[in-house]
Scaffold this active site. Structure first.
Site, PDB file in Angstrom:
ATOM      1  N   SER A  62     -10.643   1.656   6.249  1.00  0.00           N
ATOM      2  CA  SER A  62      -9.823   1.570   5.038  1.00  0.00           C
ATOM      3  C   SER A  62      -9.401   0.165   4.656  1.00  0.00           C
ATOM      4  O   SER A  62      -8.936  -0.055   3.540  1.00  0.00           O
ATOM      5  CB  SER A  62      -8.581   2.451   5.185  1.00  0.00           C
ATOM      6  OG  SER A  62      -8.937   3.811   5.161  1.00  0.00           O
ATOM      7  N   SER A 102      -9.349   3.281   2.162  1.00  0.00           N
ATOM      8  CA  SER A 102      -8.252   3.760   1.339  1.00  0.00           C
ATOM      9  C   SER A 102      -7.397   2.651   0.729  1.00  0.00           C
ATOM     10  O   SER A 102      -6.553   2.914  -0.125  1.00  0.00           O
ATOM     11  CB  SER A 102      -7.359   4.681   2.172  1.00  0.00           C
ATOM     12  OG  SER A 102      -6.776   3.990   3.256  1.00  0.00           O
ATOM     13  N   LYS A 146       0.830  -1.201   0.000  1.00  0.00           N
ATOM     14  CA  LYS A 146       0.000   0.000   0.000  1.00  0.00           C
ATOM     15  C   LYS A 146       0.867   1.255   0.000  1.00  0.00           C
ATOM     16  O   LYS A 146       1.878   1.328   0.706  1.00  0.00           O
ATOM     17  CB  LYS A 146      -0.929  -0.012   1.222  1.00  0.00           C
ATOM     18  CG  LYS A 146      -1.942   1.141   1.221  1.00  0.00           C
ATOM     19  CD  LYS A 146      -2.926   1.023   2.376  1.00  0.00           C
ATOM     20  CE  LYS A 146      -3.879   2.207   2.410  1.00  0.00           C
ATOM     21  NZ  LYS A 146      -4.866   2.137   3.499  1.00  0.00           N
TER      22      LYS A 146
END
Length: 438
Positions: free
Chosen positions: A140, A116, A41
């Site tokens: 997220s 996210s 990520k």
């Protein structure tokens, strides 16, 4: 579709893959992820690989060190191929930014991937990688997993060590694993977790316990279905319908499932979370806000958080922390009666990728860019582990998920219940997304 970004050079990756093959051919292995291609990520620092945080200000930033969990993933034998896309500074459950663009839903390319950890979820759903890391503050991990029909675990604070600026004030943001099966989720958790002295509040429990058998008899286990918290949360009726249908699976496993929720001032809990979140974002990003040139590079949602956070008083902060403590004690007492609680992972299905966030749900206007994800906030504020499991698809073919929430530090129990549920449903295996263009 911008899912995996900052992809490393092809020749470098092939060389690493061949080296991994040579080691494997000699009956050796570096670890359980030996030779697996994994993108990290874009919020996590990766040595020698661009880490942008989804912001033009960091478009050329290349860290000199890896995050702790990235070190561990590398030691387990994985080949880091690049990064997964995020919203700017991971703010918001819709993955788009001015560096790489929009990440679209794996099941409907006109819809959002969520966020996210949107790039990570789509990479999994599209079969681009087997496991992925993510992080979670306001859903997220849970939101994009629900939106893309995969699994994700928000662990307890300290389960996966993070080297914070102040190591004695743990953030509500935690790092966690994502996968297409519960067994793979547990495997990645075993790699990422464990004590590290750089994170003095990290949990010392042996991480190998997560790769033990997940089999368990659930007869007699009590589960509370929180639903919409007695009407407090506006939730799409079809979201509730899918979750409520899925409750029968838990009953078939031998669990007692009851509609119940703790009595609490949930609007006050939301306001306390907003104060803590905004204060934290302001502490992190106000340096950019106070610079006129850099402020122009911040998205409106970031500016809103910073300005609100800079106005939070010491008294407000103290009340917010006290309110969080009250909520933890309330939920802990509630979970002395119930072994697990269940509630939706989102309040609405994936929305059009061209809008910034849903403006209303069931006719109720959303007063901030994240109000439509309020359903995850009580669990974030509790610090308890929460595991997203798929619950099926809307009539228009959009995925949804549900949170399995365990007691503090009981990730293994969440994995066991999720594994039993998955053996009965197999949503991920039965319904892969169609390739692009079909």
């Amino acid at each position: 579709m911008d899912t995996i970004v900052s992809l490393r050079e092809y020749d470098e990756l092939i060389a690493e893959a061949r080296k991994a093959d040579q080691i494997a051919s000699s009956d050796q292995a570096l670890g359980p992820l030996h030779g697996f291609p994994i993108a990290i990520k874009d919020t996590a620092e990766t040595k020698g690989i661009r880490t942008t945080f989804g912001s033009p200000m960091y478009a050329d930033y290349v860290p000199e060190n890896d995050a702790i969990f990235v070190e561990r993933i590398k030691r387990s034998g994985a080949i880091i191929i690049g990064k997964t896309n995020i919203p700017e500074f991971a703010l918001g459950s819709h993955t788009f930014n001015r560096v790489f663009g929009v990440t679209r839903n794996a099941y409907d390319h006109s819809k959002t991937a969520g966020g996210s950890s949107g790039g990570a979820a789509v990479a999994l759903a599209a079969r681009l990688q087997v496991v992925a890391d993510g992080s979670d503050h306001g859903g997220s991990l849970r939101n994009p997993a629900a939106f893309n029909n995969v699994f994700a675990l928000r662990p307890s604070i300290g389960r996966i060590p993070v080297e914070d600026v102040n190591p004695f004030i743990p953030s509500m943001t935690v790092t966690g694993p994502m996968a297409r099966s519960v067994e793979d989720l547990a495997l990645l958790l075993s790699v990422m977790s464990g004590y590290d002295s750089r994170a003095p509040l990290s949990i010392e429990e042996d991480p190998t316990r997560f790769v033990a058998s997940l089999d368990r008899d659930f007869h007699g286990i009590r589960i509370a279905w929180l639903g919409d918290l007695g009407g407090h949360l506006p939730i799409d009726r079809e979201v509730l319908r899918l979750c409520e249908i899925s409750l029968q699976v838990f009953r078939d496993l031998g669990c007692t499932v009851e509609a119940a929720f703790p009595s609490f001032a949930y609007e006050g809990l939301w306001q306390n979370w907003v104060s803590l979140r905004s204060w934290g974002v302001a502490d992190w990003l106000k340096e950019h806000y106070l610079d006129d040139a850099r402020r122009e590079l911040l998205k409106p949602e970031a500016i809103w958080e910073i300005e609100r956070g800079m106005s939070v008083t010491t008294d407000e902060l103290q009340r917010a922390y006290a309110g969080r403590g009250d909520w933890y004690r309330t939920l802990r007492t509630f979970m002395e009666v119930y072994d697990y609680v269940l509630l939706p992972s989102a309040q609405t299905f994936p929305f059009a990728s061209g809008i910034r966030w849903p403006s209303e749900i069931n006719g109720m206007l959303m007063d901030s860019y994240h109000r439509w994800m309020e359903v995850v906030v009580p669990i974030t504020m509790s610090g308890c582990p929460a595991l997203n499991v798929p619950v099926g698809f809307s009539d228009s073919g959009l995925p949804m998920g549900m949170q399995i929430v365990g007691r503090n530090h009981q990730e293994f129990g969440c994995l066991q219940l999720a594994a039993a549920y998955d053996r009965e449903t197999r949503w991920v295996q039965r319904f892969p997304p169609r390739p692009a263009g079909q």
